[in-house]
Scaffold this motif. Structure first.
Motif, PDB file in Angstrom:
ATOM      1  N   TYR A  59       0.862  -1.178   0.000  1.00  0.00           N
ATOM      2  CA  TYR A  59       0.000   0.000   0.000  1.00  0.00           C
ATOM      3  C   TYR A  59       0.898   1.227   0.000  1.00  0.00           C
ATOM      4  O   TYR A  59       1.785   1.372   0.860  1.00  0.00           O
ATOM      5  CB  TYR A  59      -0.902   0.019   1.236  1.00  0.00           C
ATOM      6  N   VAL A  60       0.654   2.111  -0.960  1.00  0.00           N
ATOM      7  CA  VAL A  60       1.425   3.337  -1.108  1.00  0.00           C
ATOM      8  C   VAL A  60       0.463   4.510  -0.987  1.00  0.00           C
ATOM      9  O   VAL A  60      -0.643   4.473  -1.542  1.00  0.00           O
ATOM     10  CB  VAL A  60       2.137   3.365  -2.481  1.00  0.00           C
ATOM     11  N   PHE A  61       0.876   5.543  -0.269  1.00  0.00           N
ATOM     12  CA  PHE A  61       0.026   6.720  -0.089  1.00  0.00           C
ATOM     13  C   PHE A  61       0.745   7.940  -0.652  1.00  0.00           C
ATOM     14  O   PHE A  61       1.875   8.249  -0.256  1.00  0.00           O
ATOM     15  CB  PHE A  61      -0.314   6.911   1.390  1.00  0.00           C
ATOM     16  N   SER A  62       0.088   8.602  -1.596  1.00  0.00           N
ATOM     17  CA  SER A  62       0.677   9.763  -2.242  1.00  0.00           C
ATOM     18  C   SER A  62      -0.427  10.615  -2.858  1.00  0.00           C
ATOM     19  O   SER A  62      -1.402  10.080  -3.393  1.00  0.00           O
ATOM     20  CB  SER A  62       1.660   9.328  -3.333  1.00  0.00           C
ATOM     21  N   ASP A  63      -0.258  11.926  -2.791  1.00  0.00           N
ATOM     22  CA  ASP A  63      -1.212  12.843  -3.424  1.00  0.00           C
ATOM     23  C   ASP A  63      -0.698  13.349  -4.764  1.00  0.00           C
ATOM     24  O   ASP A  63      -1.334  14.198  -5.404  1.00  0.00           O
ATOM     25  CB  ASP A  63      -1.507  14.022  -2.483  1.00  0.00           C
ATOM     26  N   THR A  64       0.436  12.849  -5.187  1.00  0.00           N
ATOM     27  CA  THR A  64       0.969  13.172  -6.503  1.00  0.00           C
ATOM     28  C   THR A  64       1.175  11.882  -7.286  1.00  0.00           C
ATOM     29  O   THR A  64       1.335  10.802  -6.705  1.00  0.00           O
ATOM     30  CB  THR A  64       2.310  13.915  -6.398  1.00  0.00           C
ATOM     31  N   GLU A  65       1.162  11.970  -8.596  1.00  0.00           N
ATOM     32  CA  GLU A  65       1.343  10.787  -9.440  1.00  0.00           C
ATOM     33  C   GLU A  65       2.770  10.276  -9.312  1.00  0.00           C
ATOM     34  O   GLU A  65       3.730  11.051  -9.375  1.00  0.00           O
ATOM     35  CB  GLU A  65       1.034  11.138 -10.898  1.00  0.00           C
ATOM     36  N   LEU A  66       2.908   8.964  -9.114  1.00  0.00           N
ATOM     37  CA  LEU A  66       4.221   8.350  -8.950  1.00  0.00           C
ATOM     38  C   LEU A  66       4.617   7.616 -10.222  1.00  0.00           C
ATOM     39  O   LEU A  66       3.767   7.026 -10.901  1.00  0.00           O
ATOM     40  CB  LEU A  66       4.210   7.368  -7.773  1.00  0.00           C
ATOM     41  N   VAL A  67       5.883   7.618 -10.528  1.00  0.00           N
ATOM     42  CA  VAL A  67       6.397   6.873 -11.677  1.00  0.00           C
ATOM     43  C   VAL A  67       6.705   5.451 -11.218  1.00  0.00           C
ATOM     44  O   VAL A  67       7.527   5.235 -10.325  1.00  0.00           O
ATOM     45  CB  VAL A  67       7.665   7.529 -12.253  1.00  0.00           C
ATOM     46  N   LEU A  68       6.022   4.469 -11.833  1.00  0.00           N
ATOM     47  CA  LEU A  68       6.215   3.060 -11.491  1.00  0.00           C
ATOM     48  C   LEU A  68       6.758   2.319 -12.703  1.00  0.00           C
ATOM     49  O   LEU A  68       6.480   2.710 -13.843  1.00  0.00           O
ATOM     50  CB  LEU A  68       4.894   2.441 -11.031  1.00  0.00           C
ATOM     51  N   PRO A  69       7.529   1.251 -12.498  1.00  0.00           N
ATOM     52  CA  PRO A  69       8.142   0.550 -13.633  1.00  0.00           C
ATOM     53  C   PRO A  69       7.101  -0.123 -14.514  1.00  0.00           C
ATOM     54  O   PRO A  69       6.011  -0.485 -14.068  1.00  0.00           O
ATOM     55  CB  PRO A  69       9.049  -0.482 -12.952  1.00  0.00           C
ATOM     56  N   GLY A  70       7.452  -0.309 -15.770  1.00  0.00           N
ATOM     57  CA  GLY A  70       6.564  -0.987 -16.705  1.00  0.00           C
ATOM     58  C   GLY A  70       7.353  -1.941 -17.584  1.00  0.00           C
ATOM     59  O   GLY A  70       8.378  -1.576 -18.143  1.00  0.00           O
ATOM     60  N   ASP A  71       6.910  -3.181 -17.657  1.00  0.00           N
ATOM     61  CA  ASP A  71       7.511  -4.163 -18.563  1.00  0.00           C
ATOM     62  C   ASP A  71       6.417  -5.139 -18.980  1.00  0.00           C
ATOM     63  O   ASP A  71       5.235  -4.902 -18.732  1.00  0.00           O
ATOM     64  CB  ASP A  71       8.713  -4.889 -17.925  1.00  0.00           C
ATOM     65  N   GLU A  72       6.809  -6.260 -19.629  1.00  0.00           N
ATOM     66  CA  GLU A  72       5.805  -7.178 -20.155  1.00  0.00           C
ATOM     67  C   GLU A  72       5.027  -7.914 -19.077  1.00  0.00           C
ATOM     68  O   GLU A  72       3.985  -8.514 -19.345  1.00  0.00           O
ATOM     69  CB  GLU A  72       6.465  -8.197 -21.095  1.00  0.00           C
TER      70      GLU A  72
END
Length: 278
Positions: A59-72
């Motif tokens: 569970y992550v709490f943030s009021d700004t958009e976070l950059v998360l990794p993306g792959d297949e």
């Protein structure tokens, strides 16, 4: 002719080893979490009930958009509850383990508990999904910003949520006992036995919730009872009175009556506990 095909995106190894769940290690795969307000591990792994194939729930709490990794291996999608609460889902693989990561606004718990903070709500009306959110947040193991999670649990404790949920489950148990009485009277002993088991499940659930164990998943019922002796029902008692079913020579009707009487006894105890807690 139906000829399905399967594409394996990420094969599971034959032997799974637990990943490093320190925040430093997690940051190497999710560097964007450095910008989050707070992060915790939750779910069955955090509760100590996980197994080899359990997901890692974050569970992550943030009021700004976070950059998360993306792959297949990754799937992402937005989530929304009828209450208006929104979140972001990220599901993929981390160090060989499946990860279910959700990003929530920092005010999510306060929004979900708004009614329960303002007054003593009689019956809980929160949906199953948000009930699961509250439970998972309550058992979260902080990885970043421990103070945030301490404040969230204090907020939960100051609300009427637990009592409102326990009263709802108690009412469900009473309704099921009414079904038992009607089914016995009509001679439908098989259905009466099922209704008695449902009533017993509700009264156990209500007792656990009032004692602070907010998990609602039936598969964990014995685990929940084992870890919450203060709820007033032991694992051995529930197993022998409910799960073990009919005793030698006991008919469906007799079994239903016995389980119903057991449930009624715990309803009396639960009523006293609710009155003293209000």
């Amino acid at each position: 002719m139906f000829n399905p095909t399967i594409d394996v995106i990420c094969a599971q190894p034959r032997v799974l080893t637990p990943p490093d769940l320190s925040f430093e290690a997690i940051l190497k795969h999710f560097p964007g979490l450095a910008e989050a307000e707070a992060v915790c591990m939750t779910g069955s792994t955090a509760a100590g009930w996980g197994n080899t194939f359990s997901d890692i729930d974050l569970y992550v709490f943030s009021d700004t958009e976070l950059v998360l990794p993306g792959d297949e291996t990754v799937e992402t999608w937005p989530g929304a509850d009828p209450s208006g609460i929104r979140w972001h889902n990220w599901m993929g693989v981390y160090d060989g383990a499946r990860v279910d990561l959700k990003v929530w606004p920092t005010s999510t718990l306060a929004t979900a508990l708004e009614r329960y903070l303002e007054t003593e709500v009689e019956f809980c009306s929160m949906g199953d999904f948000l009930q699961d959110f509250v439970y998972r947040l309550s058992i979260g193991i902080p990885l970043k910003n421990e103070k945030f999670f301490q404040e969230m649990n204090e907020l939960l404790d100051s609300s009427s949520y637990k009592r409102a949920l326990a009263r709802l489950l108690k009412a469900d148990a009473e309704n099921s006992l009414t079904d038992v009485a009607g089914q016995l009277d009509s001679g439908d002993f098989m259905s009466a036995r099922v209704s008695a088991d449902i009533a017993a499940d509700h009264v156990a659930d209500a007792s656990l919730v009032l004692a602070g164990q907010l998990c609602r998943r039936r598969k964990w019922l014995l685990r929940r009872l084992e870890g919450t002796p203060e709820c007033g029902i032991t694992v051995d008692e529930y197993r022998s009175m409910v799960l073990d079913g009919a005793r030698a020579g006991e008919s469906d009707g007799d079994c239903a009556r016995r389980v119903a009487r057991w449930t009624q006894a715990h309803l009396v105890r639960l009523e006293d506990a609710l009155l003293s807690a209000s």
